[in-house]
Structure formats: C-alpha cells, structure tokens
Write a protein that holds these residues in place. Structure first.
Motif, PDB file in Angstrom:
ATOM      1  N   ALA A 277       0.808  -0.966   0.318  1.00  0.00           N
ATOM      2  CA  ALA A 277       0.290   0.097  -0.241  1.00  0.00           C
ATOM      3  C   ALA A 277       1.304   0.809   0.289  1.00  0.00           C
ATOM      4  CB  ALA A 277      -1.092   0.112   1.316  1.00  0.00           C
ATOM      5  N   GLU A 278       1.874   1.125   0.402  1.00  0.00           N
ATOM      6  CA  GLU A 278       3.279   2.463   0.818  1.00  0.00           C
ATOM      7  C   GLU A 278       3.472   3.015  -0.908  1.00  0.00           C
ATOM      8  OE1 GLU A 278       3.860   1.851   5.863  1.00  0.00           O
ATOM      9  OE2 GLU A 278       5.183   1.130   3.855  1.00  0.00           O
ATOM     10  N   VAL A 279       4.036   1.852  -0.949  1.00  0.00           N
ATOM     11  CA  VAL A 279       4.698   1.340  -2.453  1.00  0.00           C
ATOM     12  C   VAL A 279       3.217   2.673  -3.189  1.00  0.00           C
ATOM     13  CG1 VAL A 279       5.885   0.657  -4.384  1.00  0.00           C
ATOM     14  CG2 VAL A 279       6.876   0.557  -2.024  1.00  0.00           C
ATOM     15  N   THR A 280       2.392   1.603  -3.439  1.00  0.00           N
ATOM     16  CA  THR A 280       1.263   2.085  -4.198  1.00  0.00           C
ATOM     17  C   THR A 280       1.332   3.938  -4.124  1.00  0.00           C
ATOM     18  OG1 THR A 280       0.397  -0.040  -4.199  1.00  0.00           O
ATOM     19  CG2 THR A 280      -0.992   1.574  -5.245  1.00  0.00           C
ATOM     20  N   GLU A 281       0.978   4.023  -3.210  1.00  0.00           N
ATOM     21  CA  GLU A 281       0.424   4.972  -2.774  1.00  0.00           C
ATOM     22  C   GLU A 281       1.536   6.434  -3.291  1.00  0.00           C
ATOM     23  OE1 GLU A 281       0.114   7.951   1.449  1.00  0.00           O
ATOM     24  OE2 GLU A 281       0.384   6.067   1.775  1.00  0.00           O
ATOM     25  N   MET A 282       2.997   6.062  -2.656  1.00  0.00           N
ATOM     26  CA  MET A 282       4.391   6.184  -3.364  1.00  0.00           C
ATOM     27  C   MET A 282       3.968   6.152  -5.203  1.00  0.00           C
ATOM     28  SD  MET A 282       8.124   5.185  -2.877  1.00  0.00           S
ATOM     29  CE  MET A 282       8.703   4.300  -4.277  1.00  0.00           C
ATOM     30  N   LEU A 283       3.713   5.760  -5.609  1.00  0.00           N
ATOM     31  CA  LEU A 283       4.154   5.507  -7.105  1.00  0.00           C
ATOM     32  C   LEU A 283       2.934   6.249  -7.917  1.00  0.00           C
ATOM     33  CD1 LEU A 283       5.152   2.099  -7.487  1.00  0.00           C
ATOM     34  CD2 LEU A 283       6.633   3.816  -7.639  1.00  0.00           C
ATOM     35  N   ALA A 284       1.642   6.613  -6.981  1.00  0.00           N
ATOM     36  CA  ALA A 284       1.262   7.285  -7.978  1.00  0.00           C
ATOM     37  C   ALA A 284       1.261   8.893  -7.675  1.00  0.00           C
ATOM     38  CB  ALA A 284      -0.544   7.292  -6.719  1.00  0.00           C
ATOM     39  N   THR A 285       2.748   9.491  -7.156  1.00  0.00           N
ATOM     40  CA  THR A 285       2.896  10.247  -7.002  1.00  0.00           C
ATOM     41  C   THR A 285       3.844  10.798  -7.748  1.00  0.00           C
ATOM     42  OG1 THR A 285       2.076  11.135  -4.882  1.00  0.00           O
ATOM     43  CG2 THR A 285       3.240  12.373  -5.278  1.00  0.00           C
ATOM     44  N   PRO A 286       3.824  11.739  -8.848  1.00  0.00           N
ATOM     45  CA  PRO A 286       5.421  11.580 -10.057  1.00  0.00           C
ATOM     46  C   PRO A 286       6.391  12.037  -8.731  1.00  0.00           C
ATOM     47  CG  PRO A 286       3.284  13.558 -11.065  1.00  0.00           C
ATOM     48  CD  PRO A 286       3.125  12.910  -8.927  1.00  0.00           C
ATOM     49  N   PRO A 287       7.784  11.873  -9.354  1.00  0.00           N
ATOM     50  CA  PRO A 287       9.084  11.958  -7.879  1.00  0.00           C
ATOM     51  C   PRO A 287       9.163  13.320  -8.650  1.00  0.00           C
ATOM     52  CG  PRO A 287       9.471  10.900 -10.331  1.00  0.00           C
ATOM     53  CD  PRO A 287       7.973  10.355 -10.160  1.00  0.00           C
ATOM     54  N   GLU A 288      10.020  14.066  -7.298  1.00  0.00           N
ATOM     55  CA  GLU A 288      10.543  15.323  -7.385  1.00  0.00           C
ATOM     56  C   GLU A 288      12.017  15.336  -7.931  1.00  0.00           C
ATOM     57  OE1 GLU A 288      11.275  17.186  -3.402  1.00  0.00           O
ATOM     58  OE2 GLU A 288       9.215  16.878  -2.827  1.00  0.00           O
ATOM     59  N   PRO A 289      11.721  16.111  -9.203  1.00  0.00           N
ATOM     60  CA  PRO A 289      12.798  16.242  -9.647  1.00  0.00           C
ATOM     61  C   PRO A 289      14.350  16.576  -9.697  1.00  0.00           C
ATOM     62  CG  PRO A 289      11.098  18.501 -10.163  1.00  0.00           C
ATOM     63  CD  PRO A 289      11.221  17.628  -9.238  1.00  0.00           C
ATOM     64  N   LEU A 290      15.477  15.755  -9.929  1.00  0.00           N
ATOM     65  CA  LEU A 290      16.852  16.003  -9.005  1.00  0.00           C
ATOM     66  C   LEU A 290      16.979  17.628  -9.268  1.00  0.00           C
ATOM     67  CD1 LEU A 290      18.435  13.135  -9.723  1.00  0.00           C
ATOM     68  CD2 LEU A 290      17.315  12.956  -7.943  1.00  0.00           C
ATOM     69  N   PRO A 291      17.709  18.328  -8.065  1.00  0.00           N
ATOM     70  CA  PRO A 291      18.335  19.174  -8.248  1.00  0.00           C
ATOM     71  C   PRO A 291      19.659  18.863  -9.231  1.00  0.00           C
ATOM     72  CG  PRO A 291      18.224  19.008  -5.701  1.00  0.00           C
ATOM     73  CD  PRO A 291      17.853  17.370  -6.555  1.00  0.00           C
ATOM     74  N   GLU A 292      19.578  20.470 -10.027  1.00  0.00           N
ATOM     75  CA  GLU A 292      20.438  20.468 -11.235  1.00  0.00           C
ATOM     76  C   GLU A 292      22.208  19.763 -10.750  1.00  0.00           C
ATOM     77  OE1 GLU A 292      20.767  19.814 -14.921  1.00  0.00           O
ATOM     78  OE2 GLU A 292      19.492  21.256 -13.911  1.00  0.00           O
ATOM     79  N   GLU A 293      22.499  19.819  -9.884  1.00  0.00           N
ATOM     80  CA  GLU A 293      23.709  19.155  -8.842  1.00  0.00           C
ATOM     81  C   GLU A 293      23.589  17.747  -8.807  1.00  0.00           C
ATOM     82  OE1 GLU A 293      21.775  20.859  -5.415  1.00  0.00           O
ATOM     83  OE2 GLU A 293      21.584  21.906  -7.829  1.00  0.00           O
TER      84      GLU A 293
END
Length: 304
Positions: A277-293
């Motif tokens: 359930a936790e993974v399903t919830e996580m994958l339903a949210t787009p990941p935050e973009p990585l900082p440029e550095e």
C-alpha cells in the motif's frame, strides 16, 4: 536527501547483461525481502521484458523480514505474468535446493542434455546473489563481502548437465527517482557508503521503525517512551549505550551506525521497510525532480 550511486562498472555491466540476455532462457532476480520494491532494478526488468524471458523472483533474507508483509508482496508478484516469486533465505540449504526445479517449471522446453537451461542471475548489490551462487554450486565460486558491489564481472558455470547459470555484477540504475527508495536502499546496505551520510539514513530508518515497529525498538533499546522521531531515537541510543566523544558530547554517528547495524543484521527483529500500500501510494505521486547539481554529480559517478 536524494541518494544516487551508479559507479562506472555498473554501466559496463548493463551493456554486457543486455548481450547475454539474448542467449538466456530465463532470469533469476534476487531482491531483499525487506525492501521488495526498492531493491528491484527497473533497468533489469526492462532488459528481461524486452527479450520476453520468464523470471524467478527470489525474496531473499526472508528470515529477517516481516512475514505478513512478505506474503502480501508474494501475492502481488505472483499475479504478474511470466513470473514466479518465492521467499527464501539463501543461507538455508533446503530453500536453495528448491530453485533448480522452480526454474525448470518456468521453462519446460529446456533443461535436457541436448538443450540445457541457460539462466542469468541478476539483482542489485548486496542482496545475496553471491551467497546464492555458492549455495547452488555447492562450492565457493563467487566472492562474498559485506560491502556492496563485490562482484564486477560475469561468469558462467554449470549447475548440472542440464542447467548452466551466468552470474552478473550487482547493478543499480542511473537515477533513483524517489528519495524514499534511496534511503531504504542505503539503510539496507545496498549502496556504497560514500553516497550518503549514515546519520541522515539512520534518522529516516528511526522514523519508520517508530511508526511501524516501536515494540521491537523498545525491546532492543529500552526506555523509548517519549521518543517520537528518528533524531531523538539516535540520541536515546547514544545515551543508553554511553556513546560519547572526547569532551563528553554524545557520539551520534556511532549511535546511528548501531541502529543501522542492528536493522541490517536482524538484531532488531523481523522488519520490512515498505508495504504494498505504501509503495502504491508513493508511485501515484510524480517524483520530485533532482536538483541540477545532483544530476551533474550522478553523471560524474557514472563516468568513474
């Protein structure tokens, strides 16, 4: 905190794995039963699906994972096509002895002296592939170490006259999209220590354990009443164990390593760091973009 670790040898290993997959009948993928999603490399799954190879998914270290959550993950993986998932401890000979027959059931058209079954064993670093190889072959054929990425090249060996297996180096992927996955991987010791700070990873681990396994923490460390987050837990461990530096300040780094070591070794008890359930919830949210550095740093690591 976004953790990334993709040493140069892993990029070379990916290219070699793609070549070997073409001449492979099936894949054994080994994952850590405590992090069944986070320890699956999407790059390996892409290679397997491209060649339409069946997979035997081994949830290793099941003896130190939460059995109820392991069952949920097994049901999930076994609902997927062309895949068989089983929970094992590769340190138990009876568990390892089941594997050849499971492989043959997935590939009924192979497994004779004329058409031996060709297997690839794959997975991320430090999930137990080398230990499994040694147990399958009943002799030491792969180096086993406590640090990730001990194996750095492929080797092909005969299990018997009907089956051969190709061992591959542990591989992560170039960009870990979700910060939680990186933290879980680091906590479970599948990422090189140069890629993260132990105190930050231990703080994340402490937060999760307090919300899911507080009773195990109480048994191990005593007197955690009033401890509400990972930072406070590390401080509590330092006080409880009398970890102090010269001058008398608490040695929080040593306390953080104690928490990580107790989790990794199973001394805390049977723990899993992600539910379906936790993974399903996580994958339903787009990941935050990585900082440029961090993108730049990751590119540098890949070229090492």
């Amino acid at each position: 905190m976004s953790i990334q670790w993709f040493p140069g040898h892993m990029n070379a290993a990916r290219k070699k794995a793609a070549e070997t997959m073409e001449k492979t009948d099936m894949v054994i993928e080994v994952v850590d039963a405590r992090i069944p999603h986070a320890s699956r490399n999407p790059m390996l799954e892409e290679l397997r699906l491209h060649r339409q190879r069946p997979a035997l998914l081994l949830l290793n270290k099941t003896d130190i994972a939460d059995p109820a959550i392991t069952k949920e993950w097994l049901d999930h993986f076994n609902s997927q096509p062309n895949m068989k998932a089983v929970a094992i401890s590769c340190k138990k000979p009876a568990d390892v002895a089941r594997i050849p027959d499971l492989c043959l059931k997935l590939t009924p058209h192979r497994g004779t002296a004329q058409k031996p079954l060709r297997i690839m064993i794959m997975g991320i670093p430090n999930v137990g592939k080398s230990t499994l190889m040694n147990a399958l072959l009943k002799r030491r054929v792969a180096a086993v170490g406590d640090e990730p990425a001990v194996t750095k090249s492929q080797q092909r060996l005969d299990i018997n006259e009907r089956m051969m297996i190709t061992d591959t180096p542990g591989m992560l992927w170039p960009k870990i999209s979700y910060a939680q996955d990186g933290l879980k991987l680091a906590a479970s010791h599948t990422i090189g220590r140069n890629a993260y700070y132990e105190e930050e990873v231990a703080t994340y681990l402490g937060d999760y354990l307090l919300s899911h396994y507080a009773e195990l923490l109480a048994t191990r460390y005593k007197g955690i009443e009033g401890v509400t987050d990972g930072v406070a837990l590390i401080e509590h461990i330092a006080k409880r164990r009398a970890f102090r530096m010269k001058g008398g300040d608490l040695d929080l780094e040593k306390a953080a390593m104690t928490l990580l070591t107790d989790y990794r070794s199973g001394a805390l008890g049977r723990i899993t760091l992600e539910t379906l359930a936790e993974v399903t919830e996580m994958l339903a949210t787009p990941p935050e973009p990585l900082p440029e550095e961090e993108n730049d740093e990751d590119a540098g690591q890949a070229a090492d």
